[in-house]
Structures are given as structure tokens and as C-alpha cells.
Design an enzyme around this catalytic site. Structure first.
Site, PDB file in Angstrom:
ATOM      1  N   MET A  30       1.016  -0.909  -0.229  1.00  0.00           N
ATOM      2  CA  MET A  30       0.202  -0.543  -0.130  1.00  0.00           C
ATOM      3  C   MET A  30       0.843   0.913   0.054  1.00  0.00           C
ATOM      4  O   MET A  30       0.689   2.425   0.438  1.00  0.00           O
ATOM      5  CB  MET A  30      -0.915  -0.184   1.374  1.00  0.00           C
ATOM      6  CG  MET A  30      -2.134  -1.213   1.098  1.00  0.00           C
ATOM      7  SD  MET A  30      -3.085  -0.968   1.998  1.00  0.00           S
ATOM      8  CE  MET A  30      -3.312  -0.872   3.668  1.00  0.00           C
ATOM      9  N   HIS A  37       9.168  -3.529   3.439  1.00  0.00           N
ATOM     10  CA  HIS A  37       9.084  -3.717   2.144  1.00  0.00           C
ATOM     11  C   HIS A  37       9.812  -3.380   1.369  1.00  0.00           C
ATOM     12  O   HIS A  37      10.239  -5.518   0.783  1.00  0.00           O
ATOM     13  CB  HIS A  37       8.204  -2.163   1.799  1.00  0.00           C
ATOM     14  CG  HIS A  37       6.477  -2.215   2.280  1.00  0.00           C
ATOM     15  ND1 HIS A  37       6.521  -0.921   2.730  1.00  0.00           N
ATOM     16  CD2 HIS A  37       5.573  -2.428   2.802  1.00  0.00           C
ATOM     17  CE1 HIS A  37       5.020  -0.644   3.397  1.00  0.00           C
ATOM     18  NE2 HIS A  37       5.102  -1.237   3.368  1.00  0.00           N
ATOM     19  N   SER A 188       4.219   1.684   7.640  1.00  0.00           N
ATOM     20  CA  SER A 188       4.094   2.619   7.397  1.00  0.00           C
ATOM     21  C   SER A 188       2.993   3.407   7.703  1.00  0.00           C
ATOM     22  O   SER A 188       3.766   4.753   7.732  1.00  0.00           O
ATOM     23  CB  SER A 188       3.208   2.380   5.829  1.00  0.00           C
ATOM     24  OG  SER A 188       3.791   1.497   4.818  1.00  0.00           O
TER      25      SER A 188
HETATM   26  P1  AMP Z   1       1.189  -2.994   3.520  1.00  0.00           P
HETATM   27  O1  AMP Z   1       1.895  -2.251   2.838  1.00  0.00           O
HETATM   28  O2  AMP Z   1       1.320  -2.379   4.913  1.00  0.00           O
HETATM   29  O3  AMP Z   1       0.245  -3.582   3.130  1.00  0.00           O
HETATM   30  O4  AMP Z   1       2.724  -4.381   2.913  1.00  0.00           O
HETATM   31  C1  AMP Z   1       2.892  -4.791   2.063  1.00  0.00           C
HETATM   32  C2  AMP Z   1       3.714  -5.799   2.385  1.00  0.00           C
HETATM   33  O5  AMP Z   1       4.636  -5.656   3.563  1.00  0.00           O
HETATM   34  C3  AMP Z   1       3.038  -6.548   2.978  1.00  0.00           C
HETATM   35  O6  AMP Z   1       3.258  -8.509   2.974  1.00  0.00           O
HETATM   36  C4  AMP Z   1       3.114  -6.700   4.841  1.00  0.00           C
HETATM   37  O7  AMP Z   1       3.626  -8.195   5.548  1.00  0.00           O
HETATM   38  C5  AMP Z   1       4.367  -6.214   4.522  1.00  0.00           C
HETATM   39  N1  AMP Z   1       5.591  -5.308   5.352  1.00  0.00           N
HETATM   40  C6  AMP Z   1       5.402  -4.453   6.127  1.00  0.00           C
HETATM   41  N2  AMP Z   1       5.851  -4.084   7.174  1.00  0.00           N
HETATM   42  C7  AMP Z   1       6.177  -5.959   7.658  1.00  0.00           C
HETATM   43  C8  AMP Z   1       7.246  -5.690   8.131  1.00  0.00           C
HETATM   44  N3  AMP Z   1       7.775  -4.424   9.175  1.00  0.00           N
HETATM   45  N4  AMP Z   1       8.566  -6.362   7.728  1.00  0.00           N
HETATM   46  C9  AMP Z   1       8.552  -7.313   6.905  1.00  0.00           C
HETATM   47  N5  AMP Z   1       7.329  -7.213   6.667  1.00  0.00           N
HETATM   48  C10 AMP Z   1       6.451  -6.306   5.510  1.00  0.00           C
END
Ligand code: AMP
Length: 282
Positions: A30, A37, A188
Site C-alpha cells: 500500500m 517492504h 507505514s
Molecule cells: P502494506 O504496505 O502494509 O500492505 O505491506 C505490504 C507487504 O509488506 C505485506 O506483505 C506486509 O506484511 C509486508 N510488511 C510490512 N511491514 C513489514 C515488516 N516490518 N517486515 C516485513 N514485512 C513487512
């Protein structure tokens, strides 16, 4: 770096890549990209010829409209970060209309009960939104492998179930949680934390680590009570839930059983900002 806004343009580029026998890794996000990420993107780059990163704040997975409005959007710097990493990355940054057409509604999924636990209980409809958008994105991107963080462990298990239910050929890869030095899991939403909230936030991982250390000797009830106490004494962080659950079905437990894998899951509010984390216990 090529930034695609239109699905048909991306679909046609991917078709050319697949015809040339290239493998396509996919990292759905997102946006407001951080090192968590980027670790997913780096892993995907190692395992695929081309990596597609989607940056799409998916409206149907937000049960809280204020959270959706305040969700950070930083496409220019996201693209900058990715272009510094590799030339083998393509960005897909569509509008909601491009993904959904005129009807922005989610499918009701039965993920065999996984959707009713924890995040599903506290964020009604969230996993229907996640399942709906990922099915659409997988159909557009046609990835060989897709990468998800264990930070959202319940989501990772649900995506594996989605692929099984929808009989999709993509391989789902789970990646470890990336943390600040303080232990705070990168997110984020951390960008919205003020100084006091940021200073208080290491308690979340510190608590999870203590539960892991105590797991062999303490009962589930004792650990649940101890965690509640930690947050009762904190005036910045408010505990929403803490659960020890089986990784197979994500159901929370009252007693440990032999030969069963468990994780501890936590959701905490710092003001209006909701933070989640989890840890493997055995
Ligand atoms: P998001 O943008 O929050 O939807 O996250 C996108 C992807 O990044 C998802 O698969 C999350 O699980 C992964 N993600 C977000 N934060 C972390 C983190 N701190 N460590 C590992 N993966 C992450």
C-alpha cells in the site's frame, strides 16, 4: 523505471515477459515504502527476473474510514527508493477504478475460519477486502511468486488459502518481520506516531519476547494476564488484543499441546494509530 497506471498496459508487458520465459516476482504493497517492504523486494529480485511492486491503498480492506483517509501516500519517494534498488523493477500504481471498475465491492470469502480470528474480529470485512484485491492483482500481474511479510501473519495464511480456493498458480512466500533497532516492527503507520508514542512503542516487541522466553514454563492464562498488566501500567499504549494461537488455524488457545506450533499475536493502539505484531513461540 516504468510506472504503470493502466492494467491493460501492465498485462501486455507481463505477457511479453512470460513469452520470453522470464519469471515475475510480485510484491503487493500500500506504499509509504520502508525497509520491511524493501526486504521483500530484495528477496523477490534474487528469485525472479523481474519484480512488480504494486502501490495501491485498497479502500475495501479499510473498516475505518479515518484510517483510510490518513493512510500515508508517498508515491514519488516510493518510486525513487525502488529505482535506486534495481532496474528490474516495475511499479503498478493504479486508481481504485482501474482495479475495481465502477463497483468497488468485495467478495464474501470463506477462508475456513481463518478470517474470523484476531484481525478479522476487530476489523470486520478486512480480509474480504484483502482477498478481493489480491485476486484482482494476481490476475493482472500473473506472478510466478508473490512475497508477503510475516508482520501480517494472519494475512499471509489467508493469502495461501485464497490461492488454494481460487486454484491460482502463484507461489506464496512468507518473509521475516523487519524491525527498528528498538524492536518496533516497521509499518507505514509508524510515520504517524508522535515522539512520545514512538518512545513507548518498544514495549510491544519487548512483551512478545518475554512471552516467548516464558512459553516453556508458564501457563497460557499466566502469560495472558501478565501481558494485560504490562499495558495497564502504560498511559500511551492501549492493548486491543493479545492471543496465543495455533499457526495452523489461528485459533487462540487456553492450554498448550504437544507437537503444535504456536505464535503470539498483539494489537495495540497508540492514540488513533493501530500497531500489530507477532512472534513465533516454538
Ligand atoms: P502494506 O504496505 O502494509 O500492505 O505491506 C505490504 C507487504 O509488506 C505485506 O506483505 C506486509 O506484511 C509486508 N510488511 C510490512 N511491514 C513489514 C515488516 N516490518 N517486515 C516485513 N514485512 C513487512
Amino acid at each position: 523505471m516504468h510506472i504503470y497506471e493502466k492494467r491493460r498496459d501492465l498485462v501486455s508487458s507481463v505477457a511479453t515477459l512470460l513469452q520470453a520465459q522470464k519469471t515475475v516476482g510480485f510484491v503487493p504493497t500500500m506504499g509509504a515504502l520502508h525497509k520491511g517492504h524493501m526486504a521483500l523486494v530484495e528477496r523477490a529480485l534474487k528469485e525472479n527476473d523481474i519484480v512488480i511492486v504494486s502501490v495501491f491503498v485498497n479502500p475495501t480492506q479499510f473498516n475505518n474510514s479515518e484510517d483510510l483517509v490518513n493512510y500515508p501516500r508517498t508515491l514519488t519517494s516510493d518510486v525513487q527508493l525502488l529505482s535506486e534498488l534495481s532496474t528490474n523493477i516495475m511499479v503498478f500504481a493504479p486508481t481504485p477504478q482501474e482495479v475495481y471498475g465502477e463497483q468497488m465491492i468485495s467478495t464474501n470469502y470463506d477462508f475456513e475460519g481463518l478470517e474470523n480470528e484476531m484481525e478479522g474480529k476487530y476489523r470486520p470485512g478486512h480480509f474480504d477486502g484483502v482477498g478481493t484485491v489480491l485476486k484482482r492483482l494476481f490476475n493482472i500481474v500473473s506472478p510466478t511468486k508473490a512475497y508477503f511479510g510475516e508482520k501480517d501473519f494472519q494475512q499471509l495464511q489467508i493469502v495461501k488459502k485464497l490461492v488454494e480456493i481460487e486454484k491460482m498458480s502463484v507461489q506464496i512466500i512468507g518473509c521475516p518481520i523487519f524491525r527498528e533497532e528498538s524492536g518496533l516492527a516497521l509499518s507505514s503507520r509508524n510515520k504517524r506516531l508522535n515522539k512520545k508514542q514512538l518512545q513507548a512503542s518498544p514495549l510491544i516487541y519487548k512483551t512478545l519476547k518475554q512471552v516467548k522466553a516464558d512459553f516453556g514454563t508458564k501457563s497460557v492464562l499466566e502469560m495472558n494476564e501478565w501481558v494485560s498488566e504490562q499495558f495497564k501500567n502504560d498511559d500511551i499504549l492501549e492493548l486491543e488484543y493479545f492471543e496465543i494461537a495455533k499457526i495452523s488455524d489461528l485459533k487462540s488457545i487456553k492450554e498448550k499441546q504437544k507437537d503444535t506450533k504456536y505464535r503470539a499475536f498483539i494489537a495495540v493502539f497508540a492514540g488513533k494509530i493501530r500497531l500489530i505484531d507477532n512472534i513465533a513461540l516454538n
